[in-house]
Design an enzyme around this catalytic site. Structure first.
Site, PDB file in Angstrom:
ATOM      1  N   GLY A  84      -3.909   0.141  14.274  1.00  0.00           N
ATOM      2  CA  GLY A  84      -2.585   0.339  14.862  1.00  0.00           C
ATOM      3  C   GLY A  84      -1.841  -0.964  15.101  1.00  0.00           C
ATOM      4  CE  LYS A  87      -9.890   3.256   8.512  1.00  0.00           C
ATOM      5  NZ  LYS A  87     -10.525   2.575   7.346  1.00  0.00           N
ATOM      6  CG  ASP A 134      -5.843  -3.433  -1.460  1.00  0.00           C
ATOM      7  OD1 ASP A 134      -5.289  -3.007  -0.434  1.00  0.00           O
ATOM      8  OD2 ASP A 134      -6.309  -4.588  -1.562  1.00  0.00           O
ATOM      9  NE  ARG A 172      -2.463  -3.138  -4.017  1.00  0.00           N
ATOM     10  CZ  ARG A 172      -2.506  -3.261  -2.693  1.00  0.00           C
ATOM     11  NH1 ARG A 172      -2.334  -2.213  -1.934  1.00  0.00           N
ATOM     12  NH2 ARG A 172      -2.718  -4.442  -2.146  1.00  0.00           N
ATOM     13  CB  THR A 224       0.062  -3.136  10.697  1.00  0.00           C
ATOM     14  OG1 THR A 224      -1.080  -3.906  10.316  1.00  0.00           O
ATOM     15  CG2 THR A 224       1.219  -3.416   9.757  1.00  0.00           C
ATOM     16  CG  ASP A 266      -8.141   0.731  10.424  1.00  0.00           C
ATOM     17  OD1 ASP A 266      -8.856   1.503  11.069  1.00  0.00           O
ATOM     18  OD2 ASP A 266      -8.594  -0.315   9.891  1.00  0.00           O
ATOM     19  CG  PHE A 300     -12.359   0.207   3.192  1.00  0.00           C
ATOM     20  CD1 PHE A 300     -11.684  -0.484   4.183  1.00  0.00           C
ATOM     21  CD2 PHE A 300     -11.958   0.047   1.867  1.00  0.00           C
ATOM     22  CE1 PHE A 300     -10.631  -1.330   3.868  1.00  0.00           C
ATOM     23  CE2 PHE A 300     -10.910  -0.804   1.553  1.00  0.00           C
ATOM     24  CZ  PHE A 300     -10.246  -1.491   2.548  1.00  0.00           C
ATOM     25  N   GLY A 358       0.777  -1.239   0.000  1.00  0.00           N
ATOM     26  CA  GLY A 358       0.000   0.000   0.000  1.00  0.00           C
ATOM     27  C   GLY A 358       0.804   1.282   0.000  1.00  0.00           C
ATOM     28  CD  GLU A 384       1.521   0.608   6.988  1.00  0.00           C
ATOM     29  OE1 GLU A 384       1.163   0.800   5.818  1.00  0.00           O
ATOM     30  OE2 GLU A 384       1.171  -0.392   7.638  1.00  0.00           O
ATOM     31  CG  ASP A 385      -1.288   1.649   3.322  1.00  0.00           C
ATOM     32  OD1 ASP A 385      -1.018   1.377   4.516  1.00  0.00           O
ATOM     33  OD2 ASP A 385      -1.883   0.847   2.579  1.00  0.00           O
TER      34      ASP A 385
HETATM   35  P1  IMP Z   1      -3.999  -1.633  10.999  1.00  0.00           P
HETATM   36  O1  IMP Z   1      -3.090  -2.765  11.363  1.00  0.00           O
HETATM   37  O2  IMP Z   1      -5.431  -1.903  11.367  1.00  0.00           O
HETATM   38  O3  IMP Z   1      -3.525  -0.293  11.482  1.00  0.00           O
HETATM   39  O4  IMP Z   1      -4.092  -1.565   9.450  1.00  0.00           O
HETATM   40  C1  IMP Z   1      -3.044  -1.524   8.638  1.00  0.00           C
HETATM   41  C2  IMP Z   1      -3.396  -1.958   7.235  1.00  0.00           C
HETATM   42  O5  IMP Z   1      -4.792  -2.227   6.984  1.00  0.00           O
HETATM   43  C3  IMP Z   1      -3.046  -0.822   6.325  1.00  0.00           C
HETATM   44  O6  IMP Z   1      -1.671  -0.807   6.057  1.00  0.00           O
HETATM   45  C4  IMP Z   1      -3.906  -1.133   5.122  1.00  0.00           C
HETATM   46  O7  IMP Z   1      -3.234  -2.043   4.289  1.00  0.00           O
HETATM   47  C5  IMP Z   1      -5.148  -1.767   5.695  1.00  0.00           C
HETATM   48  N1  IMP Z   1      -6.247  -0.774   5.804  1.00  0.00           N
HETATM   49  C6  IMP Z   1      -6.777  -0.263   6.928  1.00  0.00           C
HETATM   50  N2  IMP Z   1      -7.757   0.612   6.654  1.00  0.00           N
HETATM   51  C7  IMP Z   1      -7.853   0.666   5.300  1.00  0.00           C
HETATM   52  C8  IMP Z   1      -8.691   1.416   4.381  1.00  0.00           C
HETATM   53  O8  IMP Z   1      -9.565   2.229   4.730  1.00  0.00           O
HETATM   54  N3  IMP Z   1      -8.461   1.186   3.065  1.00  0.00           N
HETATM   55  C9  IMP Z   1      -7.519   0.309   2.608  1.00  0.00           C
HETATM   56  N4  IMP Z   1      -6.723  -0.386   3.421  1.00  0.00           N
HETATM   57  C10 IMP Z   1      -6.886  -0.216   4.767  1.00  0.00           C
HETATM   58 MG    MG Z   2      -0.695  -1.582   4.489  1.00  0.00          MG
END
Ligand code: IMP
Ligand code: MG
Length: 170
Positions: free
Chosen positions: A99, A125, A153, A159, A101, A97, A146, A38, A93-94
């Site tokens: 957190g 987010k 994606d 993308r 990851t 969300d 989303f 991403g 990072e992209d």
């Molecule tokens: P986290 O671990 O929930 O913070 O999410 C990390 C990953 O979830 C991001 O690097 C994205 O790849 C994916 N992700 C979370 N929210 C979105 C969204 O709104 N659109 C697309 N990908 C998302």
């Molecule tokens: Mg990602």
């Protein structure tokens, strides 16, 4: 598709973040770590605005389990190609969300003893945050919806959109 963040705003923010990073890492041995897939478009635009000698590396992780529950499992699918010991690591990072990851990446990369470890994300987010992770450089905050485009994606698609959009409810 409805646009949330237009291409010209993204470009302007990349230039600003690049200037901040250039200032903050002056004289330091910087490695940009792109989180596949991403962050690719963001990383490629951002690094053009970082006026420093640097290197770029990539990693890829995937999450398993129900991401709405805390304790989702994060696993490496592709690891860095080089050690980062003694180097200044900036994770790119992209979106942050839940957190989970970035929390996992910070813990994992910290064990490799970098000189410093920080996070740059295009999108934040905060509404669904489960792990309180430090974000050092943030492009834009987005609402609890989303989003796709500019690297992000939905089921592998969108993308290539040059802006951040919201997938229409079908
Ligand atoms: P986290 O671990 O929930 O913070 O999410 C990390 C990953 O979830 C991001 O690097 C994205 O790849 C994916 N992700 C979370 N929210 C979105 C969204 O709104 N659109 C697309 N990908 C998302
Ligand atoms: Mg990602």
């Amino acid at each position: 598709m409805e646009s949330l963040v237009a291409a010209d705003r993204i470009a302007g923010r990349c230039a600003e973040l690049g200037r901040e990073i250039t200032r903050d890492y002056s004289g330091k041995d910087l490695i940009l770590v792109g989180v596949l897939k991403g962050s690719v478009m963001f990383l490629s635009d951002l690094m053009r605005h970082i006026d420093l000698p640097l290197t770029v590396d990539y990693l890829r992780v995937s999450s398993y389990g129900d991401r709405t529950e805390s304790g989702g499992v994060v696993r490496f699918e592709l690891d860095l190609s080089q050690p980062v010991r003694g180097k200044h690591v900036l994770i790119v990072e992209d979106i942050v969300d839940t957190g989970l990851t970035v929390h996992y990446l910070l813990n994992n990369l910290a064990t490799r003893e970098p000189a410093s470890l920080k996070v740059c994300t295009l999108l934040d987010k905060p509404s669904r945050r489960q792990k309180d992770v430090p974000i050092d450089y943030r492009g834009f905050q987005v609402p609890d919806t989303f989003v796709v485009g500019y690297g992000l994606d939905y089921q592998g698609r969108y993308r290539n959109l040059p802006y951040i959009g919201r997938v229409p409810a079908s």
